[in-house]
Design a protein around this motif. Sequence first.
Motif, PDB file in Angstrom:
ATOM      1  N   ILE A 108      41.416   0.190  18.096  1.00 49.62           N
ATOM      2  CA  ILE A 108      41.127   0.869  17.004  1.00 49.62           C
ATOM      3  C   ILE A 108      40.294   1.076  15.633  1.00 49.62           C
ATOM      4  O   ILE A 108      39.794   1.704  15.460  1.00 49.62           O
ATOM      5  CB  ILE A 108      42.588   0.765  15.854  1.00 49.62           C
ATOM      6  CG1 ILE A 108      44.290   0.950  16.413  1.00 49.62           C
ATOM      7  CG2 ILE A 108      42.409   1.509  14.385  1.00 49.62           C
ATOM      8  CD1 ILE A 108      43.996   1.899  16.982  1.00 49.62           C
ATOM      9  N   LEU A 111      36.900   3.328  16.829  1.00 50.04           N
ATOM     10  CA  LEU A 111      36.762   5.155  17.063  1.00 50.04           C
ATOM     11  C   LEU A 111      35.777   5.662  16.301  1.00 50.04           C
ATOM     12  O   LEU A 111      36.231   7.232  16.517  1.00 50.04           O
ATOM     13  CB  LEU A 111      38.430   5.406  16.641  1.00 50.04           C
ATOM     14  CG  LEU A 111      39.865   4.489  17.393  1.00 50.04           C
ATOM     15  CD1 LEU A 111      40.993   5.332  16.617  1.00 50.04           C
ATOM     16  CD2 LEU A 111      40.006   5.218  18.611  1.00 50.04           C
ATOM     17  N   ILE A 194      41.862   6.593  25.157  1.00 49.85           N
ATOM     18  CA  ILE A 194      40.587   7.828  24.948  1.00 49.85           C
ATOM     19  C   ILE A 194      39.598   6.006  25.105  1.00 49.85           C
ATOM     20  O   ILE A 194      39.962   4.901  25.355  1.00 49.85           O
ATOM     21  CB  ILE A 194      40.203   7.055  22.891  1.00 49.85           C
ATOM     22  CG1 ILE A 194      41.429   7.663  21.974  1.00 49.85           C
ATOM     23  CG2 ILE A 194      39.091   7.143  22.847  1.00 49.85           C
ATOM     24  CD1 ILE A 194      41.511   7.855  20.137  1.00 49.85           C
ATOM     25  N   LEU A 196      37.258   3.918  25.694  1.00 48.00           N
ATOM     26  CA  LEU A 196      36.834   2.920  24.587  1.00 48.00           C
ATOM     27  C   LEU A 196      34.967   2.286  24.691  1.00 48.00           C
ATOM     28  O   LEU A 196      35.395   2.245  26.542  1.00 48.00           O
ATOM     29  CB  LEU A 196      37.052   1.225  24.347  1.00 48.00           C
ATOM     30  CG  LEU A 196      38.353   1.929  23.594  1.00 48.00           C
ATOM     31  CD1 LEU A 196      39.695   0.986  23.512  1.00 48.00           C
ATOM     32  CD2 LEU A 196      38.385   3.233  21.796  1.00 48.00           C
TER      33      LEU A 196
END
Length: 244
Positions: A108, A111, A194, A196
């Motif tokens: 998180i 992001l 997503i 990373l």
Amino acid sequence: MAASDKLPHSTFNTQAGFFSEAGELGGSQPQFNEICTALYERELIALAHSEIKNLSLLKRKMGGLPYHVKAIARYMVDNSSSINPSPINVDTHNGSWFAKQPSKCPGINHLDDVDKRQAWYKKHAEYGLVVPVLVLNMEGAHIELDSIDMVNQNNSQLHLNKSGWFSNSGDFIPPNTHDEGEASSRALSVENKILLRPTKAIMTSGCCGHTWSFKSKRSPRSLSLREMRLSTQVNWKQFTLLRN
């Protein structure tokens, strides 16, 4: 199951001789057999509850178990002394990795790291690289390990073996928009993935199966045999492709 549908006798022989063939580590390393047992039991339970209807596919998965389980177990036993030691601990009883779980998902915090992520993948994306994918859904968040199996000419888009197409900035590219090259995210109400940029904290949580709700930590999930195999291919020094 009809007689014609039974698994070949050679497959059973392979499984029966599984531990007897592990003499290179089994005798001197009791942990090896314990890890093998845990991995084997976990994968057999997963196969038993899977929705695989293709008998040939099931035979291939069963036949490949000894090779993959022994490879993972060898790596975990040799973890502390290998030339590429992982910074995480081995749970021999459960055949898994463990490390202290952070209070919040480390993915998180990354992001907004779009420019660094894009530059990193533009430079390092190549076939076989193990990468982390942040998965967000209604239950919370976790990080999955996946691997690159295709990249386009300028590394602007890459395809992961399980999760599909992503831009090098981390955006998931749904199948119906890939032909037009338009990236968009899945609705959070379903699932959002997503890509990373790998870091020690992110890869550690991915290997250990750490999960979070939107308010607190949750119990770790069990990694599939595929993810466990990928965890043995992580380059803990640079996170680029591990060279032999």
